[in-house]
Design a protein around this motif. Structure first.
Motif, short mmCIF file in Angstrom:
data_model
loop_
_atom_site.label_atom_id
_atom_site.label_comp_id
_atom_site.label_asym_id
_atom_site.label_seq_id
_atom_site.Cartn_x
_atom_site.Cartn_y
_atom_site.Cartn_z
N ARG A 59 17.04 11.27 -9.24
CA ARG A 59 16.25 11.54 -8.03
C ARG A 59 16.59 10.50 -6.96
O ARG A 59 16.68 10.83 -5.77
CB ARG A 59 14.75 11.53 -8.34
N ALA A 80 1.94 10.45 -1.02
CA ALA A 80 1.69 10.45 -2.47
C ALA A 80 2.58 9.38 -3.13
O ALA A 80 3.40 9.67 -4.01
CB ALA A 80 1.94 11.83 -3.08
N HIS A 82 2.20 7.05 -5.20
CA HIS A 82 2.17 6.84 -6.65
C HIS A 82 2.20 5.34 -6.97
O HIS A 82 1.41 4.59 -6.43
CB HIS A 82 3.32 7.63 -7.27
N ARG A 85 7.30 3.61 -6.38
CA ARG A 85 8.72 3.71 -6.78
C ARG A 85 9.62 4.04 -5.58
O ARG A 85 10.67 3.42 -5.39
CB ARG A 85 8.89 4.75 -7.89
N GLU A 102 -1.78 7.16 -1.06
CA GLU A 102 -1.94 7.61 -2.44
C GLU A 102 -3.44 7.74 -2.74
O GLU A 102 -4.21 6.81 -2.47
CB GLU A 102 -1.26 6.61 -3.39
N ARG A 104 -5.03 8.03 -5.71
CA ARG A 104 -5.59 7.38 -6.90
C ARG A 104 -5.53 5.85 -6.74
O ARG A 104 -4.43 5.27 -6.74
CB ARG A 104 -4.85 7.85 -8.16
N VAL A 131 -4.35 12.18 1.48
CA VAL A 131 -3.32 12.14 2.53
C VAL A 131 -3.75 12.90 3.79
O VAL A 131 -3.46 12.47 4.91
CB VAL A 131 -1.96 12.64 2.00
N LEU A 148 7.57 13.51 -1.58
CA LEU A 148 8.27 13.64 -2.87
C LEU A 148 7.25 13.95 -3.96
O LEU A 148 6.30 13.19 -4.17
CB LEU A 148 9.02 12.33 -3.18
C1 SAM Z 1 3.75 14.32 -9.14
S1 SAM Z 1 3.16 12.80 -8.47
C2 SAM Z 1 4.51 12.35 -7.41
C3 SAM Z 1 4.72 10.87 -7.35
C4 SAM Z 1 5.92 10.40 -6.54
N1 SAM Z 1 5.77 10.70 -5.12
C5 SAM Z 1 7.19 11.01 -7.04
O1 SAM Z 1 7.70 11.94 -6.43
O2 SAM Z 1 7.73 10.54 -8.05
C6 SAM Z 1 1.92 13.36 -7.31
C7 SAM Z 1 1.14 12.21 -6.69
O3 SAM Z 1 0.30 12.74 -5.65
C8 SAM Z 1 -0.93 12.03 -5.66
N2 SAM Z 1 -1.89 12.86 -4.95
C9 SAM Z 1 -2.43 14.03 -5.35
N3 SAM Z 1 -3.23 14.55 -4.40
C10 SAM Z 1 -3.19 13.67 -3.35
C11 SAM Z 1 -3.79 13.66 -2.07
N4 SAM Z 1 -4.57 14.64 -1.64
N5 SAM Z 1 -3.53 12.61 -1.25
C12 SAM Z 1 -2.72 11.60 -1.66
N6 SAM Z 1 -2.11 11.57 -2.87
C13 SAM Z 1 -2.35 12.60 -3.70
C14 SAM Z 1 -1.19 11.85 -7.13
O4 SAM Z 1 -2.18 10.88 -7.38
C15 SAM Z 1 0.20 11.48 -7.64
O5 SAM Z 1 0.42 10.10 -7.53
#
Ligand code: SAM
Length: 271
Positions: A59, A80, A82, A85, A102, A104, A131, A148
């Motif tokens: 990725r 998001a 996370h 990374r 993010e 969480r 977000v 992402l």
């Molecule tokens: C599948 S992970 C992707 C993590 C990273 N961006 C990646 O692509 O490797 C989805 C992320 O979106 C975050 N997330 C979900 N809903 C969200 C929201 N409404 N606002 C901000 N973050 C959110 C989750 O907590 C999680 O960390």
């Protein structure tokens, strides 16, 4: 390769292939000898969401090697974010600053600790929150947006692209699951909020479930176009997978159920 735990099951259907065009890169030129995250091993530990070495390394290639010219000096928004990374990767690619959003809080804490551990905290800011709420409230001004692993965790695609446009970003890198169909449709699914990688509850959800939508590539192109963006390029997953046959945990890219792509505004495309 030491990173490989189990080989992905080979694609059974000959129509199963990456979403982009066949690779134009010379054979062997997309070989990854040393993955980016080997220098940042904390990221294998600070997430429960797809933190597999090959997946992260490839990725990284599909985002930061392919779009390397976008990052030097850029202000970046990481949607998001996370455990930080990709915020870290953006800074290492030359970004001037990065703001991660993010939902969480425990992941925001991990991101903050990760960037500090690698001496990059000064140019990074992480905001804990939804977000949609954060972008409406803070209205950050940026050059590049990273979206992402998030687009298929919401059904609010138009709102998201509107907020992205309002940042002033000329370039948006999207990495997303796609529904495989030539039509411009969005496939609905419900998703439980308990899982770390999933959507969080918001003003439009009820109970523990959020309604989400996985667009087709045609739908994503249409949604982007209505906000002034066009798909400039799809990343070369065909070449990456061809030249790294040991790679595991990337079957979704291998069968075209996931892609990485660059959206750009019309002004930046006519550069
Ligand atoms: C599948 S992970 C992707 C993590 C990273 N961006 C990646 O692509 O490797 C989805 C992320 O979106 C975050 N997330 C979900 N809903 C969200 C929201 N409404 N606002 C901000 N973050 C959110 C989750 O907590 C999680 O960390």
């Amino acid at each position: 390769m030491p990173w490989t735990r189990s080989r992905d099951r080979a694609a059974a259907d000959p129509r199963d292939r990456p979403a982009g065009p066949p690779s134009g890169a010379p054979a062997g030129s997309r070989r990854v000898e040393r993955g980016f995250f080997e220098d940042y091993p904390r990221f294998f530990e600070t997430s429960e969401t797809s933190s597999f070495p090959w997946r992260l390394h490839l990725r990284h290639e599909a985002i930061f090697t392919e779009y390397a010219d976008l990052f030097p000096g850029a202000r970046v928004l990481d949607i998001a974010s996370h455990d930080g990374r990709w915020s870290l990767a953006a800074l290492q690619a030359g970004a001037a600053s990065v703001v991660g959003v993010e939902a969480r809080p425990e992941l925001v804490a991990n991101a903050t600790a990760n960037l500090a551990a690698y001496d990059l905290a000064e140019r990074a800011e992480f905001v804990a929150g939804d977000v949609f709420e954060v972008l409406e409230r803070d209205r950050p001004a940026v050059d590049v947006v990273l979206c992402l692993g998030f687009l298929y965790h919401t059904l609010r695609h138009t709102e998201l692209l509107t907020r992205i446009r309002q940042t002033g970003a000329r370039h948006v890198v999207i990495d997303t699951e796609l529904h495989r169909s030539p039509e411009a449709v969005v496939r609905l699914a419900d998703e439980h909020v308990e899982r770390e990688g999933n959507a969080v509850a918001d003003a439009f959800s009820y109970g523990d479930t959020v309604l989400t939508g996985r667009p087709t590539l045609a739908a994503l192109e249409l949604i982007a176009r209505t906000q002034g963006y066009a798909v400039e390029r799809l990343s070369d997953w065909d070449g990456l997978l061809r030249d790294n046959p040991d790679a595991d945990q990337v079957r979704d890219y291998r069968i075209g159920r996931r892609a990485t792509l660059l959206l750009s505004t019309s002004e930046s495309r006519s550069r």
